[in-house]
Design a protein around this motif. Structure first.
Motif, PDB file in Angstrom:
ATOM      1  N   PHE A   1       1.467  32.435  57.191  1.00 56.96           N
ATOM      2  CA  PHE A   1       0.616  33.453  57.799  1.00 56.96           C
ATOM      3  C   PHE A   1      -0.519  33.853  56.866  1.00 56.96           C
ATOM      4  O   PHE A   1      -1.641  34.078  57.297  1.00 56.96           O
ATOM      5  N   VAL A   2      -0.206  33.922  55.589  1.00 59.99           N
ATOM      6  CA  VAL A   2      -1.126  34.498  54.628  1.00 59.99           C
ATOM      7  C   VAL A   2      -2.094  33.466  54.064  1.00 59.99           C
ATOM      8  O   VAL A   2      -3.226  33.786  53.746  1.00 59.99           O
ATOM      9  N   GLY A   3      -1.663  32.231  53.973  1.00 59.27           N
ATOM     10  CA  GLY A   3      -2.511  31.250  53.331  1.00 59.27           C
ATOM     11  C   GLY A   3      -2.488  29.857  53.918  1.00 59.27           C
ATOM     12  O   GLY A   3      -2.904  28.930  53.255  1.00 59.27           O
ATOM     13  N   LYS A   4      -1.980  29.661  55.114  1.00 60.81           N
ATOM     14  CA  LYS A   4      -1.907  28.349  55.758  1.00 60.81           C
ATOM     15  C   LYS A   4      -1.139  27.322  54.935  1.00 60.81           C
ATOM     16  O   LYS A   4      -1.399  26.129  55.036  1.00 60.81           O
ATOM     17  N   CYS A   5      -0.197  27.776  54.109  1.00 63.46           N
ATOM     18  CA  CYS A   5       0.642  26.867  53.335  1.00 63.46           C
ATOM     19  C   CYS A   5      -0.145  25.898  52.459  1.00 63.46           C
ATOM     20  O   CYS A   5       0.181  24.722  52.372  1.00 63.46           O
ATOM     21  N   LYS A   6      -1.187  26.401  51.820  1.00 66.36           N
ATOM     22  CA  LYS A   6      -1.924  25.532  50.914  1.00 66.36           C
ATOM     23  C   LYS A   6      -1.277  25.565  49.558  1.00 66.36           C
ATOM     24  O   LYS A   6      -0.896  26.613  49.068  1.00 66.36           O
ATOM     25  N   GLY A   7      -1.192  24.412  48.900  1.00 72.13           N
ATOM     26  CA  GLY A   7      -0.732  24.405  47.519  1.00 72.13           C
ATOM     27  C   GLY A   7       0.729  24.688  47.342  1.00 72.13           C
ATOM     28  O   GLY A   7       1.136  25.349  46.396  1.00 72.13           O
ATOM     29  N   ILE A   8       1.554  24.176  48.251  1.00 75.19           N
ATOM     30  CA  ILE A   8       2.999  24.428  48.142  1.00 75.19           C
ATOM     31  C   ILE A   8       3.682  23.170  47.641  1.00 75.19           C
ATOM     32  O   ILE A   8       3.363  22.066  48.080  1.00 75.19           O
ATOM     33  N   ILE A   9       4.641  23.335  46.717  1.00 74.49           N
ATOM     34  CA  ILE A   9       5.470  22.206  46.323  1.00 74.49           C
ATOM     35  C   ILE A   9       6.927  22.519  46.655  1.00 74.49           C
ATOM     36  O   ILE A   9       7.342  23.667  46.644  1.00 74.49           O
ATOM     37  N   LEU A  10       7.670  21.483  46.953  1.00 72.10           N
ATOM     38  CA  LEU A  10       9.086  21.630  47.270  1.00 72.10           C
ATOM     39  C   LEU A  10       9.907  21.014  46.163  1.00 72.10           C
ATOM     40  O   LEU A  10       9.657  19.883  45.747  1.00 72.10           O
ATOM     41  N   SER A  11      10.892  21.757  45.665  1.00 77.09           N
ATOM     42  CA  SER A  11      11.728  21.195  44.611  1.00 77.09           C
ATOM     43  C   SER A  11      13.124  21.777  44.749  1.00 77.09           C
ATOM     44  O   SER A  11      13.323  22.821  45.347  1.00 77.09           O
ATOM     45  N   SER A  12      14.078  21.072  44.172  1.00 80.25           N
ATOM     46  CA  SER A  12      15.426  21.626  44.175  1.00 80.25           C
ATOM     47  C   SER A  12      15.567  22.492  42.943  1.00 80.25           C
ATOM     48  O   SER A  12      14.865  22.315  41.972  1.00 80.25           O
ATOM     49  N   SER A  13      16.462  23.443  42.989  1.00 84.08           N
ATOM     50  CA  SER A  13      16.907  24.023  41.731  1.00 84.08           C
ATOM     51  C   SER A  13      18.403  23.803  41.752  1.00 84.08           C
ATOM     52  O   SER A  13      19.199  24.715  41.912  1.00 84.08           O
ATOM     53  N   ALA A  14      18.774  22.532  41.609  1.00 79.79           N
ATOM     54  CA  ALA A  14      20.150  22.113  41.885  1.00 79.79           C
ATOM     55  C   ALA A  14      20.999  22.260  40.645  1.00 79.79           C
ATOM     56  O   ALA A  14      20.654  21.751  39.582  1.00 79.79           O
ATOM     57  N   LYS A  15      22.118  22.979  40.761  1.00 78.33           N
ATOM     58  CA  LYS A  15      23.006  23.139  39.619  1.00 78.33           C
ATOM     59  C   LYS A  15      24.136  22.123  39.622  1.00 78.33           C
ATOM     60  O   LYS A  15      24.911  22.052  38.677  1.00 78.33           O
ATOM     61  N   ARG A  16      24.241  21.334  40.683  1.00 75.64           N
ATOM     62  CA  ARG A  16      25.234  20.264  40.708  1.00 75.64           C
ATOM     63  C   ARG A  16      24.530  19.022  41.239  1.00 75.64           C
ATOM     64  O   ARG A  16      23.613  19.133  42.041  1.00 75.64           O
ATOM     65  N   PRO A  17      24.988  17.825  40.841  1.00 78.12           N
ATOM     66  CA  PRO A  17      24.308  16.633  41.348  1.00 78.12           C
ATOM     67  C   PRO A  17      24.481  16.417  42.843  1.00 78.12           C
ATOM     68  O   PRO A  17      23.759  15.640  43.458  1.00 78.12           O
ATOM     69  N   ILE A  18      25.424  17.173  43.469  1.00 76.89           N
ATOM     70  CA  ILE A  18      25.633  17.019  44.908  1.00 76.89           C
ATOM     71  C   ILE A  18      24.485  17.620  45.694  1.00 76.89           C
ATOM     72  O   ILE A  18      24.213  17.249  46.822  1.00 76.89           O
ATOM     73  N   ASP A  19      23.788  18.605  45.101  1.00 73.98           N
ATOM     74  CA  ASP A  19      22.799  19.347  45.856  1.00 73.98           C
ATOM     75  C   ASP A  19      21.445  18.667  45.951  1.00 73.98           C
ATOM     76  O   ASP A  19      20.543  19.209  46.573  1.00 73.98           O
ATOM     77  N   LEU A  20      21.282  17.502  45.333  1.00 71.62           N
ATOM     78  CA  LEU A  20      19.982  16.846  45.367  1.00 71.62           C
ATOM     79  C   LEU A  20      19.841  16.036  46.646  1.00 71.62           C
ATOM     80  O   LEU A  20      20.809  15.482  47.151  1.00 71.62           O
ATOM     81  N   ARG A  21      18.599  15.951  47.164  1.00 67.38           N
ATOM     82  CA  ARG A  21      18.350  15.184  48.363  1.00 67.38           C
ATOM     83  C   ARG A  21      17.163  14.256  48.142  1.00 67.38           C
ATOM     84  O   ARG A  21      16.296  14.522  47.329  1.00 67.38           O
ATOM     85  N   SER A  22      17.116  13.171  48.941  1.00 64.36           N
ATOM     86  CA  SER A  22      16.077  12.171  48.730  1.00 64.36           C
ATOM     87  C   SER A  22      14.715  12.700  49.196  1.00 64.36           C
ATOM     88  O   SER A  22      14.666  13.614  50.007  1.00 64.36           O
TER      89      SER A  22
END
Lengths: 161, 313
Positions: free
Chosen positions: B189-210
């Motif tokens: 709403f505020v910025g049209k989603c410019k400049g966004i990155i997606l990352s995990s903050s995974a504390k176990r190796p199970i939580d990572l995704r491709s």
């Protein structure tokens, strides 16, 4: 009549207990097509609500399931239904009693292309697995005697026999 | 600039025994760049006035964590002849600008490649934007929301800041899922989603995704498909670029044509900075001049670092 288009997602299911280990996971999945369908439907309901569930389950189907290699090909209608289904796949963490992780390998427009991709991938992995059967001196030795073969398989897969 | 490929810029360093397992799993899933993150709260830094937590407080920032990898750890990348890049990242959780005292003093804090910030209120963010330069603005789902508006978003974008959304808390906990989806809707709403990155903050190796799965999360996070794919690949490269520019400081580069005064036909040789600087003053040279503005000139404004000029070489 306009053609109804679908998208096919090739998904691999991995057991969470065997992710960190370097051994091959050889045990087959104890799940049927129905179990997988239900697990994905329930997550859809949680994430996208009634609208999501209604729109996607109309054309959704499990087209191919291989329990030994744990590969599933899911179909959904093109456009919003497929986007919703693809966005819930990372959240599916258990099927039946087993805890599981989904990774999408490929997204195809026809069944034929998804199976062509699968064939190429299986051939590539088969070559990699055959290399594990080298003898100790490093030569590729495929004709082994029975007790040697058993020992090597146990080493690679760590099955409990 | 190297091509970074798919990138995951947030792998926490806290459960220290599993750091290597998580990095190896990420490389197996298809990522080519990985950044290991250390989170530090402002209250845990040592201040002379507050004598209550003297024993627990840190006197200086911790050293960046390193991971040694061999070629057997990344077989798929090694088949293509590529090497993974492993960066280090520091994230600060701040309330006001007092952390600058510690940050400017210490040398270990400048060894990190990337710098992130988690502000606890919009005042803290505004004060930090005036005087401090950082790369990533992140969010911790256990802290409270604060109010965003368009002006704040655009101010942060102009200072080369990217906004980060984590997906591992979404998988594990339902309340966190709602908060992160609400924040993503707010950013749209505020910025049209410019400049966004997606990352995990995974504390176990199970939580990572491709990476393809993570790009597909754009449907839930009210982004386009384009932005979803950019969030995993192109925007992460922009973050790396901004970080390099921040570390280098303020430079000005002027590019000119080199004319060599020889009797033979004048052929313009390929110009490098070193070759021009080393030449004798008798030759007429209009070459590349590199002026390091950070040390001498006080007339240069310290706001822009002309990274774009550099990149056109």
């Amino acid at each position: 009549m306009v053609r109804r288009k679908h998208r096919y997602a090739v998904v691999q299911l991995e057991r969470t207990s065997s992710i960190a280990l370097p051994y091959l996971d050889v045990k087959p999945l104890k799940a049927s097509e129905d179990d997988i369908f239900k697990a994905v439907k329930i997550k859809l309901g949680e994430l996208h609500g009634d609208y999501g569930r209604a729109v996607t389950t109309l054309g959704m189907r499990v087209k191919y399931l291989n329990e030994a290699t744990r590969i599933v090909v899911l179909r959904a209608r093109q456009g919003e239904p497929f986007k919703m289904m693809a966005s819930t796949l990372p959240f599916v963490t258990s099927i039946g009693a087993e805890s599981i992780q989904c990774t999408t390998l490929y997204i195809a427009g026809t069944i034929r292309h998804s199976l062509i991709f699968l064939e190429k991938r299986q051939k590539r992995i088969f070559k990699q697995v055959l290399e594990m059967f080298k003898s100790d001196k490093g030569q590729k030795k495929y004709k082994m005697s029975e007790p040697e073969l058993k020992e090597r398989i146990l080493q690679i897969t760590k099955l409990e026999m | 600039m190297k091509d970074l490929g798919y990138a995951d810029l947030n792998i926490p360093s806290k459960p220290e025994s599993t750091v290597k397992a998580r990095v190896v799993r990420a490389l197996e899933l298809g990522y080519q760049t990985v950044a290991i993150n250390t989170v530090i709260h402002q209250e845990s830094l040592f201040l002379k006035k507050k004598t209550s937590d003297k024993d627990n407080a840190l006197s200086d920032f911790p050293e960046p964590t390193t991971v040694t990898l061999s070629e057997t750890d990344y077989p798929e990348l090694a088949n293509k002849g590529l090497k993974p890049t492993i960066l280090t990242r520091l994230t600060l959780v701040i309330k006001d600008n007092d952390f600058l005292i510690h940050y400017n003093k210490s040398n270990t804090a400048k060894k990190y490649d990337l710098l992130g910030l988690i502000p606890r209120s919009s005042n803290a963010l505004q004060n930090a934007l005036k005087s401090f330069r950082f790369d990533i603005l992140s969010y911790d789902p256990e802290l409270e929301h604060f109010h965003w508006n368009r002006k704040l978003y655009r101010e942060a974008l102009e200072k080369h800041v990217s906004f980060e959304l984590n997906y591992a808390p979404m998988i594990t906990d339902r309340e966190h899922r709602r908060k992160i989806i609400a924040l993503a809707y707010n950013y749209n709403f505020v910025g049209k989603c410019k400049g966004i990155i997606l990352s995990s903050s995974a504390k176990r190796p199970i939580d990572l995704r491709s990476p393809t799965d993570v790009a597909n999360l754009c449907c839930i996070l009210s982004m386009n498909e384009c932005r979803g794919r950019e969030a995993v690949m192109k925007q992460c490269a922009n973050v790396h670029k901004a970080a390099l520019g921040r570390k280098m400081g303020v430079f000005r580069v002027r590019v000119d044509r080199v004319v060599q005064e020889t009797t033979t036909a004048a052929v313009s040789a390929p110009v490098t900075v070193a070759s021009v600087v080393d030449k004798e003053p008798e030759e007429r040279r209009e070459g590349i001049e590199v002026i390091d503005c950070s040390s001498s000139d006080s007339s240069v404004s310290a706001e822009d670092s002309d990274v774009e000029n550099m990149e056109e070489d």
